[in-house]
Design a protein around this motif. Structure first.
Motif, mmCIF file in Angstrom:
data_model
loop_
_atom_site.group_PDB
_atom_site.id
_atom_site.type_symbol
_atom_site.label_atom_id
_atom_site.label_comp_id
_atom_site.label_asym_id
_atom_site.label_seq_id
_atom_site.Cartn_x
_atom_site.Cartn_y
_atom_site.Cartn_z
ATOM 1 N N ALA A 39 32.974 41.562 24.599
ATOM 2 C CA ALA A 39 33.014 40.113 24.809
ATOM 3 C C ALA A 39 33.089 39.467 23.426
ATOM 4 O O ALA A 39 32.579 40.034 22.462
ATOM 5 C CB ALA A 39 31.763 39.658 25.555
ATOM 6 N N VAL B 229 34.461 41.191 40.090
ATOM 7 C CA VAL B 229 35.000 41.973 38.971
ATOM 8 C C VAL B 229 36.434 41.554 38.618
ATOM 9 O O VAL B 229 37.112 42.234 37.850
ATOM 10 C CB VAL B 229 34.927 43.501 39.244
ATOM 11 C CG1 VAL B 229 33.483 43.978 39.206
ATOM 12 C CG2 VAL B 229 35.579 43.879 40.569
ATOM 13 N N VAL B 230 36.865 40.441 39.193
ATOM 14 C CA VAL B 230 38.214 39.946 38.867
ATOM 15 C C VAL B 230 38.164 39.198 37.534
ATOM 16 O O VAL B 230 37.308 38.322 37.335
ATOM 17 C CB VAL B 230 38.737 39.008 39.987
ATOM 18 C CG1 VAL B 230 40.029 38.312 39.561
ATOM 19 C CG2 VAL B 230 38.954 39.795 41.272
ATOM 20 N N ARG B 231 39.047 39.579 36.631
ATOM 21 C CA ARG B 231 39.081 38.921 35.314
ATOM 22 C C ARG B 231 39.260 37.423 35.467
ATOM 23 O O ARG B 231 40.072 36.965 36.265
ATOM 24 C CB ARG B 231 40.222 39.475 34.464
ATOM 25 C CG ARG B 231 39.826 40.731 33.779
ATOM 26 C CD ARG B 231 40.481 40.898 32.418
ATOM 27 N NE ARG B 231 40.166 42.237 31.932
ATOM 28 C CZ ARG B 231 39.106 42.508 31.192
ATOM 29 N NH1 ARG B 231 38.298 41.553 30.815
ATOM 30 N NH2 ARG B 231 38.861 43.749 30.825
ATOM 31 N N GLY B 232 38.468 36.682 34.702
ATOM 32 C CA GLY B 232 38.570 35.224 34.750
ATOM 33 C C GLY B 232 37.457 34.600 35.575
ATOM 34 O O GLY B 232 37.172 33.412 35.427
ATOM 35 N N GLU C 141 32.251 37.729 36.080
ATOM 36 C CA GLU C 141 32.877 38.874 35.388
ATOM 37 C C GLU C 141 32.711 38.718 33.878
ATOM 38 O O GLU C 141 32.370 39.665 33.162
ATOM 39 C CB GLU C 141 34.364 38.942 35.771
ATOM 40 C CG GLU C 141 35.164 40.045 35.072
ATOM 41 C CD GLU C 141 35.761 39.629 33.737
ATOM 42 O OE1 GLU C 141 36.029 40.511 32.914
ATOM 43 O OE2 GLU C 141 35.943 38.420 33.502
ATOM 44 N N ARG C 142 32.906 37.490 33.391
ATOM 45 C CA ARG C 142 32.751 37.221 31.950
ATOM 46 C C ARG C 142 31.283 37.419 31.531
ATOM 47 O O ARG C 142 30.993 38.051 30.522
ATOM 48 C CB ARG C 142 33.207 35.783 31.659
ATOM 49 C CG ARG C 142 33.108 35.392 30.208
ATOM 50 C CD ARG C 142 33.725 34.018 29.963
ATOM 51 N NE ARG C 142 33.281 32.985 30.892
ATOM 52 C CZ ARG C 142 32.099 32.369 30.817
ATOM 53 N NH1 ARG C 142 31.252 32.669 29.870
ATOM 54 N NH2 ARG C 142 31.772 31.437 31.694
ATOM 55 N N TYR D 165 29.147 39.322 32.902
ATOM 56 C CA TYR D 165 28.833 40.760 32.965
ATOM 57 C C TYR D 165 29.170 41.436 31.633
ATOM 58 O O TYR D 165 28.435 42.289 31.150
ATOM 59 C CB TYR D 165 29.632 41.387 34.109
ATOM 60 C CG TYR D 165 29.212 42.787 34.471
ATOM 61 C CD1 TYR D 165 28.041 43.020 35.185
ATOM 62 C CD2 TYR D 165 29.986 43.880 34.103
ATOM 63 C CE1 TYR D 165 27.658 44.303 35.523
ATOM 64 C CE2 TYR D 165 29.604 45.167 34.440
ATOM 65 C CZ TYR D 165 28.445 45.376 35.148
ATOM 66 O OH TYR D 165 28.070 46.646 35.475
ATOM 67 N N ARG D 166 30.288 41.027 31.032
ATOM 68 C CA ARG D 166 30.655 41.603 29.734
ATOM 69 C C ARG D 166 29.803 40.998 28.622
ATOM 70 O O ARG D 166 29.383 41.679 27.700
ATOM 71 C CB ARG D 166 32.145 41.369 29.446
ATOM 72 C CG ARG D 166 33.065 42.272 30.251
ATOM 73 C CD ARG D 166 34.531 42.072 29.919
ATOM 74 N NE ARG D 166 35.046 40.789 30.389
ATOM 75 C CZ ARG D 166 35.337 39.759 29.615
ATOM 76 N NH1 ARG D 166 35.200 39.853 28.311
ATOM 77 N NH2 ARG D 166 35.783 38.638 30.130
ATOM 78 N N GLU D 167 29.541 39.698 28.719
ATOM 79 C CA GLU D 167 28.843 39.022 27.617
ATOM 80 C C GLU D 167 27.379 39.421 27.497
ATOM 81 O O GLU D 167 26.823 39.458 26.414
ATOM 82 C CB GLU D 167 28.954 37.502 27.779
ATOM 83 C CG GLU D 167 30.335 37.007 27.384
ATOM 84 C CD GLU D 167 30.440 35.503 27.319
ATOM 85 O OE1 GLU D 167 29.600 34.830 27.928
ATOM 86 O OE2 GLU D 167 31.371 35.026 26.660
#
Ligand SMILES: Cc1cc2nc3c(=O)[nH]c(=O)nc-3n(C[C@H](O)[C@H](O)[C@H](O)COP(=O)(O)OP(=O)(O)OC[C@H]3O[C@@H](n4cnc5c(N)ncnc54)[C@H](O)[C@@H]3O)c2cc1C
Length: 208
Positions: A25, A164-167, A171-172, A174-176
């Motif tokens: 991220a 888990v769909v990008r955008g 989802e963001r 989860y990565r951050e």
């Protein structure tokens, strides 16, 4: 003897900050290289040999703020998940009508509020009581980051495939949220720090 801390201006000859490190991220992260840097004596932070102490005291502040960042991620995820649970229809009912969903939302609410109180305690202790807050900051950071990971994961789960769909916001998040359990003291290291404070405090009581 010991480490000393200096302020090194970004345009100092011999300082190279050009190597960016790409992580899952966005994060302003890079490798700093110091090659023959000349740093004037008036750039010394604190007294000679106090660098490690200064770095540790700085961690008291930044561990609290990383806890606060985790809390922000968790709150956003909780908000997204709650709205979604009310809106999403499955088997003719809103997702929020199922008790398993309610239990999940309750766990998320408890985690968010408990993290908030620990982060506020660290900030309050630092501002009002003063001095070192290593124990409070470490507890706040450990709990807030670990629980934020759980809260964000729960939010992704409630969104199902969309989670888990990008955008998508969750989802963001989860990565951050992931890196927060690693930097400014990884969770394992924080446990060691907290335990040493607990044991020192009890030893001091015994001898007094
Ligand atoms: C997004 C991001 C931003 C960062 N920002 C900065 C920055 O601004 N400045 C900076 O200096 N660094 C920064 N770092 C680096 C970060 O501080 C280190 O990655 C972190 O301290 C862990 O060190 P390491 O990567 O060397 O892992 P290691 O020390 O190799 O640890 C690997 C694993 O072993 C565990 N471990 C370590 N010791 C023990 C033990 N005694 N018992 C059990 N388990 C243990 C750790 O918890 C970890 O899970 C950043 C890292 C990331 C990912």
């Amino acid at each position: 003897k010991g480490l000393s801390a200096f302020i090194v201006d970004a345009d100092t000859r011999g300082l190279d900050a050009s190597q960016r490190i790409d992580v899952i991220a966005p994060h302003p992260l890079g490798t700093l290289r110091f090659t023959g840097c000349l740093v004037p004596a008036d750039r010394l932070l604190g007294r000679p040999g106090e660098g490690f102490k200064i770095a540790m005291a700085t961690l008291d502040v930044f561990r609290s703020t990383v806890g606060a960042a985790a809390l922000g991620f968790a709150r956003r995820a909780f908000d997204e998940a709650t709205r979604w649970a009310l809106k999403r229809q499955v088997f003719g009912h809103a997702l929020s009508e199922f008790q398993l969903t309610q239990a999940r939302l309750a766990d998320m609410a408890v985690a968010v509020d408990a993290a908030a109180l620990l982060v506020y305690r660290a900030g309050w202790t630092r501002d009002i009581v003063g001095g070192r807050i290593t124990r409070e900051a470490s507890i706040a950071k450990l709990f807030a980051t670990e629980s934020a990971q759980q809260v964000v994961d729960s939010a992704v789960q409630l969104f199902g495939g969309l989670g888990v769909v990008r955008g998508m916001a969750v989802e963001r998040l989860y990565r951050e949220v992931r890196a927060l359990r690693i930097y400014e003291g990884a969770s394992e290291v924080l446990k060691l720090v907290i335990a040493s404070r607990v044991l020192d405090a009890m030893s001091a009581k015994k001898t007094s």
